[in-house]
Design a protein around this motif. Structure first.
Motif, PDB file in Angstrom:
ATOM      1  N   ASP A 291       0.832  -1.200   0.000  1.00 46.99           N
ATOM      2  CA  ASP A 291       0.000   0.000   0.000  1.00 46.99           C
ATOM      3  C   ASP A 291       0.864   1.247   0.000  1.00 46.99           C
ATOM      4  N   VAL A 292       0.366   2.314  -0.653  1.00 46.12           N
ATOM      5  CA  VAL A 292       1.070   3.593  -0.700  1.00 46.12           C
ATOM      6  C   VAL A 292       0.115   4.686  -0.237  1.00 46.12           C
ATOM      7  N   ASN A 293       0.598   5.571   0.609  1.00 44.54           N
ATOM      8  CA  ASN A 293      -0.184   6.741   1.011  1.00 44.54           C
ATOM      9  C   ASN A 293       0.095   7.824  -0.030  1.00 44.54           C
ATOM     10  N   ARG A 294      -0.712   7.845  -1.075  1.00 43.59           N
ATOM     11  CA  ARG A 294      -0.504   8.703  -2.232  1.00 43.59           C
ATOM     12  C   ARG A 294      -0.826  10.160  -1.918  1.00 43.59           C
ATOM     13  N   LYS A 295       0.045  11.082  -2.343  1.00 47.00           N
ATOM     14  CA  LYS A 295      -0.238  12.512  -2.224  1.00 47.00           C
ATOM     15  C   LYS A 295      -1.406  12.840  -3.144  1.00 47.00           C
ATOM     16  N   GLU A 296      -2.228  13.800  -2.728  1.00 51.94           N
ATOM     17  CA  GLU A 296      -3.444  14.107  -3.476  1.00 51.94           C
ATOM     18  C   GLU A 296      -3.703  15.614  -3.481  1.00 51.94           C
ATOM     19  N   ARG A 297      -4.310  16.081  -4.569  1.00 49.40           N
ATOM     20  CA  ARG A 297      -4.792  17.450  -4.686  1.00 49.40           C
ATOM     21  C   ARG A 297      -6.262  17.407  -5.033  1.00 49.40           C
ATOM     22  N   GLU A 298      -6.973  18.482  -4.701  1.00 48.09           N
ATOM     23  CA  GLU A 298      -8.400  18.565  -5.043  1.00 48.09           C
ATOM     24  C   GLU A 298      -8.600  18.662  -6.551  1.00 48.09           C
ATOM     25  N   GLY A 299      -7.708  19.316  -7.249  1.00 51.38           N
ATOM     26  CA  GLY A 299      -7.801  19.398  -8.700  1.00 51.38           C
ATOM     27  C   GLY A 299      -8.651  20.530  -9.234  1.00 51.38           C
ATOM     28  N   ASN A 300      -8.991  21.512  -8.375  1.00 48.16           N
ATOM     29  CA  ASN A 300      -9.810  22.617  -8.873  1.00 48.16           C
ATOM     30  C   ASN A 300      -9.114  23.974  -8.786  1.00 48.16           C
ATOM     31  N   LEU A 301      -7.846  24.004  -8.351  1.00 50.24           N
ATOM     32  CA  LEU A 301      -7.106  25.254  -8.267  1.00 50.24           C
ATOM     33  C   LEU A 301      -5.630  25.001  -8.553  1.00 50.24           C
ATOM     34  N   LEU A 302      -5.086  25.813  -9.442  1.00 51.33           N
ATOM     35  CA  LEU A 302      -3.659  25.751  -9.766  1.00 51.33           C
ATOM     36  C   LEU A 302      -3.035  27.107  -9.483  1.00 51.33           C
ATOM     37  N   VAL A 303      -1.755  27.115  -9.205  1.00 47.41           N
ATOM     38  CA  VAL A 303      -0.990  28.351  -9.113  1.00 47.41           C
ATOM     39  C   VAL A 303       0.074  28.256 -10.193  1.00 47.41           C
ATOM     40  N   LEU A 304       0.025  29.197 -11.161  1.00 40.27           N
ATOM     41  CA  LEU A 304       0.902  29.132 -12.326  1.00 40.27           C
ATOM     42  C   LEU A 304       1.746  30.390 -12.454  1.00 40.27           C
ATOM     43  N   PRO A 305       2.987  30.245 -12.917  1.00 37.27           N
ATOM     44  CA  PRO A 305       3.819  31.423 -13.169  1.00 37.27           C
ATOM     45  C   PRO A 305       3.310  32.169 -14.407  1.00 37.27           C
ATOM     46  N   VAL A 306       3.348  33.496 -14.331  1.00 41.78           N
ATOM     47  CA  VAL A 306       2.818  34.351 -15.392  1.00 41.78           C
ATOM     48  C   VAL A 306       3.940  34.789 -16.331  1.00 41.78           C
ATOM     49  N   ALA A 307       3.644  34.821 -17.624  1.00 44.62           N
ATOM     50  CA  ALA A 307       4.605  35.280 -18.632  1.00 44.62           C
ATOM     51  C   ALA A 307       5.006  36.726 -18.352  1.00 44.62           C
ATOM     52  N   GLY A 308       6.188  37.102 -18.807  1.00 44.38           N
ATOM     53  CA  GLY A 308       6.672  38.463 -18.632  1.00 44.38           C
ATOM     54  C   GLY A 308       5.786  39.485 -19.312  1.00 44.38           C
ATOM     55  N   SER A 309       5.590  40.624 -18.659  1.00 43.45           N
ATOM     56  CA  SER A 309       4.784  41.735 -19.184  1.00 43.45           C
ATOM     57  C   SER A 309       3.362  41.322 -19.536  1.00 43.45           C
ATOM     58  N   GLU A 310       2.813  40.369 -18.808  1.00 44.87           N
ATOM     59  CA  GLU A 310       1.463  39.858 -19.092  1.00 44.87           C
ATOM     60  C   GLU A 310       0.475  40.373 -18.060  1.00 44.87           C
ATOM     61  N   LYS A 311      -0.735  40.735 -18.542  1.00 52.98           N
ATOM     62  CA  LYS A 311      -1.811  41.222 -17.680  1.00 52.98           C
ATOM     63  C   LYS A 311      -2.968  40.237 -17.762  1.00 52.98           C
ATOM     64  N   ILE A 312      -3.311  39.635 -16.618  1.00 54.16           N
ATOM     65  CA  ILE A 312      -4.424  38.695 -16.543  1.00 54.16           C
ATOM     66  C   ILE A 312      -5.416  39.238 -15.518  1.00 54.16           C
ATOM     67  N   TYR A 313      -6.629  39.515 -15.943  1.00 55.31           N
ATOM     68  CA  TYR A 313      -7.657  40.018 -15.038  1.00 55.31           C
ATOM     69  C   TYR A 313      -8.396  38.866 -14.377  1.00 55.31           C
ATOM     70  N   GLY A 314      -8.900  39.111 -13.179  1.00 50.93           N
ATOM     71  CA  GLY A 314      -9.727  38.114 -12.515  1.00 50.93           C
ATOM     72  C   GLY A 314     -10.912  37.764 -13.396  1.00 50.93           C
ATOM     73  N   GLY A 315     -11.217  36.488 -13.533  1.00 50.98           N
ATOM     74  CA  GLY A 315     -12.314  36.032 -14.380  1.00 50.98           C
ATOM     75  C   GLY A 315     -11.925  35.764 -15.822  1.00 50.98           C
ATOM     76  N   ALA A 316     -10.682  36.041 -16.180  1.00 53.41           N
ATOM     77  CA  ALA A 316     -10.216  35.840 -17.559  1.00 53.41           C
ATOM     78  C   ALA A 316      -9.978  34.365 -17.867  1.00 53.41           C
ATOM     79  N   ILE A 317     -10.129  34.013 -19.131  1.00 52.89           N
ATOM     80  CA  ILE A 317      -9.673  32.699 -19.592  1.00 52.89           C
ATOM     81  C   ILE A 317      -8.155  32.720 -19.478  1.00 52.89           C
ATOM     82  N   VAL A 318      -7.599  31.711 -18.812  1.00 51.17           N
ATOM     83  CA  VAL A 318      -6.147  31.621 -18.668  1.00 51.17           C
ATOM     84  C   VAL A 318      -5.657  30.464 -19.521  1.00 51.17           C
ATOM     85  N   THR A 319      -4.574  30.729 -20.260  1.00 54.97           N
ATOM     86  CA  THR A 319      -3.966  29.713 -21.108  1.00 54.97           C
ATOM     87  C   THR A 319      -2.484  29.577 -20.752  1.00 54.97           C
TER      88      THR A 319
END
Length: 140
Positions: free
Chosen positions: A6-34
């Motif tokens: 048996d393995v005690n597997r690490k787990e995430r909820e899968g509904n929130l990510l934290v991602l690094p943003v490209a240089g000089s990029e503006k992302i507004y809350g509610g925006a489609i993020v790619t």
């Protein structure tokens, strides 16, 4: 290697990510993020080679030209976005089909492949979940 105990597997909820943003990029809350070809978060826009990830949970403005200088919180799920118009307008008969990114707040029925102008071709946004007065509900 296959498990032999048996393995005690690490787990995430899968509904929130934290991602690094490209240089000089503006992302507004509610925006489609790619994610761009370099693996950094950028706001949705008409372009090829972007991978839709989710919806920005907050504003993230990277005033630095250095990619990854800040992060953005991105929610995964089903979100309502603005509908395109004309031949690219999405209707209820399109539920279950894929839709494409026009900008950080708008989706369209087609990928723009019929245009010869590469700058007008679009990346995949996700699957159309519903269409109602709130907009086009997209599962990203």
């Amino acid at each position: 290697m296959a498990l032999s105990m048996d393995v005690n597997r690490k787990e995430r909820e899968g509904n929130l990510l934290v991602l690094p943003v490209a240089g000089s990029e503006k992302i507004y809350g509610g925006a489609i993020v790619t994610i761009n070809a370099d693996g950094y978060a950028v706001a949705g826009k008409t372009a090829l080679g972007l991978t839709a990830i989710g919806c920005a949970d907050e504003r993230a403005i990277n005033i630095s030209e250095v990619a990854g200088a800040i992060d953005v919180k991105v929610k995964l799920g089903i979100f309502a976005f603005n509908n395109s118009s004309g031949d690219d307008e999405i209707s209820r008969k399109n539920i279950g089909d894929f839709c494409y990114i026009v900008d950080d707040d708008t989706v369209a029925l087609t990928d723009g492949s019929t245009t010869v102008d590469t700058a007008k071709k679009r990346s995949l946004a996700g699957k159309i979940f519903d269409v109602d007065d709130d907009g086009v509900w997209v599962a990203i």
